[in-house]
Structure formats: structure tokens, C-alpha cells
Design a protein around this motif. Structure first.
Motif, short mmCIF file in Angstrom:
data_model
loop_
_atom_site.label_atom_id
_atom_site.label_comp_id
_atom_site.label_asym_id
_atom_site.label_seq_id
_atom_site.Cartn_x
_atom_site.Cartn_y
_atom_site.Cartn_z
N PRO A 114 -40.01 16.42 -61.17
CA PRO A 114 -41.06 15.83 -62.01
C PRO A 114 -41.11 16.39 -63.43
O PRO A 114 -41.59 15.70 -64.33
N LEU A 115 -40.60 17.58 -63.64
CA LEU A 115 -40.80 18.23 -64.95
C LEU A 115 -39.57 18.19 -65.83
O LEU A 115 -39.67 18.04 -67.04
N SER A 116 -38.41 18.37 -65.22
CA SER A 116 -37.20 18.45 -66.04
C SER A 116 -35.98 18.22 -65.17
O SER A 116 -35.82 18.84 -64.11
N THR A 117 -35.09 17.34 -65.63
CA THR A 117 -33.83 17.13 -64.92
C THR A 117 -32.90 18.31 -65.15
O THR A 117 -31.93 18.49 -64.43
N GLY A 118 -33.18 19.13 -66.16
CA GLY A 118 -32.34 20.28 -66.49
C GLY A 118 -32.66 21.51 -65.64
O GLY A 118 -31.94 22.51 -65.71
N GLN A 119 -33.72 21.46 -64.87
CA GLN A 119 -34.09 22.59 -64.01
C GLN A 119 -33.82 22.24 -62.55
O GLN A 119 -33.85 21.09 -62.17
N HIS B 113 -47.42 11.55 -68.36
CA HIS B 113 -47.78 11.31 -66.96
C HIS B 113 -46.68 11.81 -66.03
O HIS B 113 -46.07 11.02 -65.31
N PRO B 114 -46.44 13.12 -66.01
CA PRO B 114 -45.34 13.63 -65.18
C PRO B 114 -45.65 13.69 -63.69
O PRO B 114 -44.74 13.65 -62.88
N LYS B 125 -52.29 17.88 -67.97
CA LYS B 125 -51.87 18.34 -69.30
C LYS B 125 -50.86 19.47 -69.27
O LYS B 125 -49.93 19.49 -70.08
N GLU B 126 -51.01 20.38 -68.35
CA GLU B 126 -50.08 21.52 -68.31
C GLU B 126 -48.68 21.05 -67.95
O GLU B 126 -47.71 21.45 -68.59
N ALA B 127 -48.61 20.24 -66.92
CA ALA B 127 -47.29 19.71 -66.52
C ALA B 127 -46.72 18.84 -67.64
O ALA B 127 -45.51 18.84 -67.89
N ALA B 128 -47.59 18.10 -68.31
CA ALA B 128 -47.14 17.24 -69.42
C ALA B 128 -46.50 18.07 -70.53
O ALA B 128 -45.50 17.67 -71.13
N LYS B 129 -47.09 19.24 -70.78
CA LYS B 129 -46.52 20.10 -71.84
C LYS B 129 -45.11 20.55 -71.46
O LYS B 129 -44.20 20.55 -72.30
N VAL B 130 -44.90 20.90 -70.20
CA VAL B 130 -43.57 21.31 -69.74
C VAL B 130 -42.58 20.14 -69.86
O VAL B 130 -41.48 20.27 -70.39
N ARG B 131 -43.03 18.98 -69.38
CA ARG B 131 -42.12 17.82 -69.40
C ARG B 131 -41.84 17.37 -70.83
O ARG B 131 -40.70 17.02 -71.16
N ALA B 132 -42.85 17.37 -71.69
CA ALA B 132 -42.65 16.95 -73.08
C ALA B 132 -41.71 17.91 -73.80
O ALA B 132 -40.87 17.49 -74.62
N THR B 133 -41.82 19.19 -73.52
CA THR B 133 -40.92 20.17 -74.14
C THR B 133 -39.48 19.92 -73.71
O THR B 133 -38.57 19.92 -74.54
N ALA B 134 -39.27 19.70 -72.41
CA ALA B 134 -37.92 19.40 -71.93
C ALA B 134 -37.42 18.09 -72.54
O ALA B 134 -36.24 17.95 -72.89
N PHE B 135 -38.33 17.14 -72.71
CA PHE B 135 -37.95 15.86 -73.31
C PHE B 135 -37.47 16.06 -74.75
O PHE B 135 -36.41 15.57 -75.14
N ILE B 136 -38.25 16.79 -75.53
CA ILE B 136 -37.90 16.98 -76.95
C ILE B 136 -36.66 17.86 -77.10
O ILE B 136 -35.80 17.59 -77.95
N ASP B 137 -36.53 18.88 -76.26
CA ASP B 137 -35.41 19.80 -76.41
C ASP B 137 -34.11 19.24 -75.84
O ASP B 137 -33.03 19.55 -76.36
N GLU B 138 -34.21 18.49 -74.75
CA GLU B 138 -32.97 18.11 -74.06
C GLU B 138 -32.74 16.60 -74.01
O GLU B 138 -31.67 16.11 -74.35
#
Lengths: 240, 240
Positions: A114-119, B113-114, B125-138
Motif C-alpha cells: 500500500p505504501l511503496s512498490t520500492g519497499q 488515499h493509500p 494522512k500519515e500513510a499518505a505522507k509515506v506514499r506521496a514521498t515514495a511517489f515523488i522520489d521514485e
């Protein structure tokens, strides 16, 4: 000219939707990743700078010089050639069902990522539990009630999703339900009671001679935890 | 016969990819949700028991008796009719690009909406921050480098994603990048430096007379936080 299917080795994954169509039609094809040097050839096509419009990700199909990416697109291309899709405007209905199946497959994948395909899954287990619960409680019944209704409202009777003959969408529906049974045995334990038409469709697909022969062959890989449909007991739950 | 577009009222959302194609081609269409009783008519088609193969979700297009669901499928149907797609096998390349865009759009949605589409953003919101960071970085650079490379490797020059003429995929690419600029202004601040060909494609699409007129009209709704592309500053981050 044989079709060349490019997909990761050792997985059913998204490639399996294409394999089922090729196997049902007994079409000549090569599963490139299972050939010597096949995975390297796949990466060459994806990453090389010579390819006009290279694919973003596997699976993709090569037929002559044409490279067709995305499961639904590959099946759109193969459908009329393999007699697994109507040639009239109903082909847009079959393709629509296939795209809804593709969305469901993405949601199944995201239950364990749910959070990252990279993890790794192990790094996002808590979030996965929340997402898998929402999937089993809300999304899975929403999708399955919908597909059951598509069968129910088919004016040609409920044996196929669209029209009065087998299409690639029926084969893909079998594959999704088979994968769901593997990944979520408790949630799908009463699948046949809840969705009798879908269960009957699955049985009918599995009993087709070419599909039955394929499923019994070594070409059919097993489900595993590197794939989309993963059995993590902690993500599963009983559905009444 | 006018095309009827069914989509939620008050949103660009996935409907906007279809609107851009219809507007570019100056095709006659009715945006049903903006008509009196339109939303009710949409739900009737989706939930009614009379429709063979009802759509799972908006947007869908009605043309005569045919109902075509899913953005990519609608554009596949409209493409040749609106002269926004090739009629030869290259149409599978355009459709492939469109399906990759669809996957990107889903990933953008999941940044806010992760865990569950049934919960508000504020509940995840917390999970969204993790997913958004992975989205922007990767994920975002992976997608954008890919699309930039598709332009670069187009043997007809880098003005279009596929072939030597405008297709619906070019219009959709504009829409995604426009949405990304709205949702992630910090992450996309240097977009033009990082992805010059994509930035030039966007400028070229926005400058087309029919698109420019549409963007300046009342028919073009604004971005907002009920949509796919949402601007939550806490999910954004600077990209060097």
C-alpha cells in the motif's frame, strides 16, 4: 509467425492473463523469459534506445515488428485474431470488463504494497493490514457483486460476461478468482454461495479442454509470494 | 448524433481526459452531469438492472445504444472518429501509452488515499505522507523519464508521443502534467529543466486553438481537493 510474450520469469503475474488466451486458442507462442537469455532480451527492448515507443513494463507482446504493451491492450490485439472477442462494437464492452479486471488486479497488488512498490511487504505490514481489511470488506464485494451482475444482466444468458461466446474477459475472470482463492482462502471460502454465476463461469473455464490441459502442464507456474496474488495469512479474514 | 459523457459533476477528474479529446476535435457532446437530472440518469445506467454490461464506474460514454466505460477505452473508441489516433497497428502503441498514463493517474490518486477509498484523506494522512514521498522520489521520475524517452525515441521527432501527428495520448499527457503541477508545485518546480520535451509538448497542446479556447471557457472546471490531483502542501516536497 509465433507470438512472443515478454514477462518476468517464475511468475504467473500479469503475464498469465495473456498465456490463458494463447493456450485456449492453441496459438503458437514463445514465453521469452523461459528461453535462454530471454530476460536479457526483454530488458534490451525496454531499456534500449532504438525502440520507437518502448514498453514501460512487462508484460508486452511482440508480433513481427509490433510491440504491444499492457495486458488489456495485448488481449485487445489478440482478441479477434484468436476468436476470443467479437469484431463489432461489443469489443468495447469486452475491453471495458477487462479494464475493470485490471483495476481489481492493481487493488489486489496494493493489499500487500500500500505504501511503496520500492519497499518489501515486511516494511509495510501494518498499512497492508489496514488496506487488506478495506479490500476484503468493501472493495472485493463491490467488484464481485458488479461482475456477478454483469453475468446476470447479459441478455444472452449468464454463461459469459459479454455476448453468447467465450471471450478473453471470461478467461481473465477465471484467473482473478483463482488468484483470490489462493491469496485469501478465508475471505473466499463461501465464494460460490455469494457469487454463484461467477463460480460457475470459473468452473466452466477450468473445464475447457485446452485450459484444463494447460493447468495440468508444467507451463502453468504455481502461485507464489513474489507475485500479485500472495497468501499472507495475516491479511486474510473470514467473510460471513 | 452527439456523444454523451457521463461523469461526476464538479470535477475534472478522469472525465477531463475525454473532454479534452472532444474539445480538440470540436465534436458535438453533452456533459450529462451538467444537465438537469443528469447525475440521476448516470446512476440509473450504472445501477439499473436493464443494462447489458453496465459500467462499473464513471466516466463512460454513450453513443447511440453503445456504452463505453473507462477513459482509455473511450479514447480508443473516439480516436479514429475524431482523427486523434492512427488507424493502423500504431493505434496499439497510442493505447499502450494511454494505459501507462492511466496507471500513473491511479498512483497519483493513491498518494492521498493509500489505505482505503472509503475513508477520508484526513483519516490516512500519515500513510499518505509515506506514499506521496515514495511517489515523488521514485515513481514520478520513473514515469516521467519514461515518457520523456518515448518522445526522444519517436522516429518522427519528439513533438508527439506516437507518430507524426497529435493523438489523444498527447492531450492526456498535457492533462496529467497540468494536474501534477497543481498537486505538487514544489516537486514539479523544475519540471521543464528535467523533462524539456514533455514540457514543450504541454505548451504545444495548451496553445492549440481549440484547447486554448476550452481552457479559457467555463466548461473547464478548476482543480480541487475532491479530485484526483489534490494540493495538500504537506504531501509535496522539493525536488532538486
Amino acid at each position: 509467425m509465433a507470438y512472443e510474450l515478454y514477462y518476468w520469469d517464475g511468475l504467473q503475474g500479469r503475464g498469465e492473463f495473456v498465456r490463458l488466451a494463447l493456450e485456449e486458442a492453441q496459438a503458437p507462442y514463445v514465453d521469452i523469459a523461459r528461453e535462454p537469455g530471454g530476460s536479457a532480451r526483454m530488458l534490451e527492448i525496454m531499456d534500449g534506445d532504438g525502440e520507437p515507443c518502448p514498453p514501460f513494463a512487462p508484460p508486452f507482446l511482440k508480433h513481427g515488428d509490433l510491440i504491444v504493451p499492457h495486458v488489456a491492450n495485448i488481449l485487445l490485439y489478440l482478441g479477434p485474431k484468436l476468436h476470443l472477442a467479437p469484431k463489432d462494437d461489443a469489443r468495447f464492452l469486452v475491453h471495458g470488463v477487462q479494464l475493470t479486471i485490471a483495476d481489481l488486479v492493481t487493488e489486489v497488488h496494493d493489499t500487500h504494497h500500500p505504501l511503496s512498490t520500492g519497499q518489501y511487504y515486511e516494511e509495510q505490514k501494518e498499512a497492508a493490514k489496514v488496506r487488506a481489511t478495506a479490500f476484503i470488506d468493501e472493495r472485493l464485494p463491490k467488484f464481485m457483486r458488479y461482475f456477478e451482475r454483469v453475468l446476470e444482466q447479459n441478455p444472452h444468458g449468464g454463461r459469459h460476461l459479454v455476448g453468447d461466446a467465450l471471450t478473453y474477459a471470461d478467461l481473465s475472470m477465471f484467473q482473478v478468482i483463482d488468484g483470490l482463492h489462493y491469496a485469501f482462502p478465508r475471505a473466499t471460502k463461501r465464494f460460490g454461495e455469494h457469487y454463484p454465476r461467477l463460480a460457475a463461469l470459473c468452473d466452466a473455464v477450468a473445464a475447457r479442454p485446452n485450459i484444463a490441459a494447460y493447468l495440468a502442464s508444467e507451463r502453468r507456474g504455481g502461485h507464489n509470494e513474489s507475485c500479485i496474488f500472495r497468501h499472507y495469512p495475516e491479511l486474510d479474514k473470514t467473510v460471513r
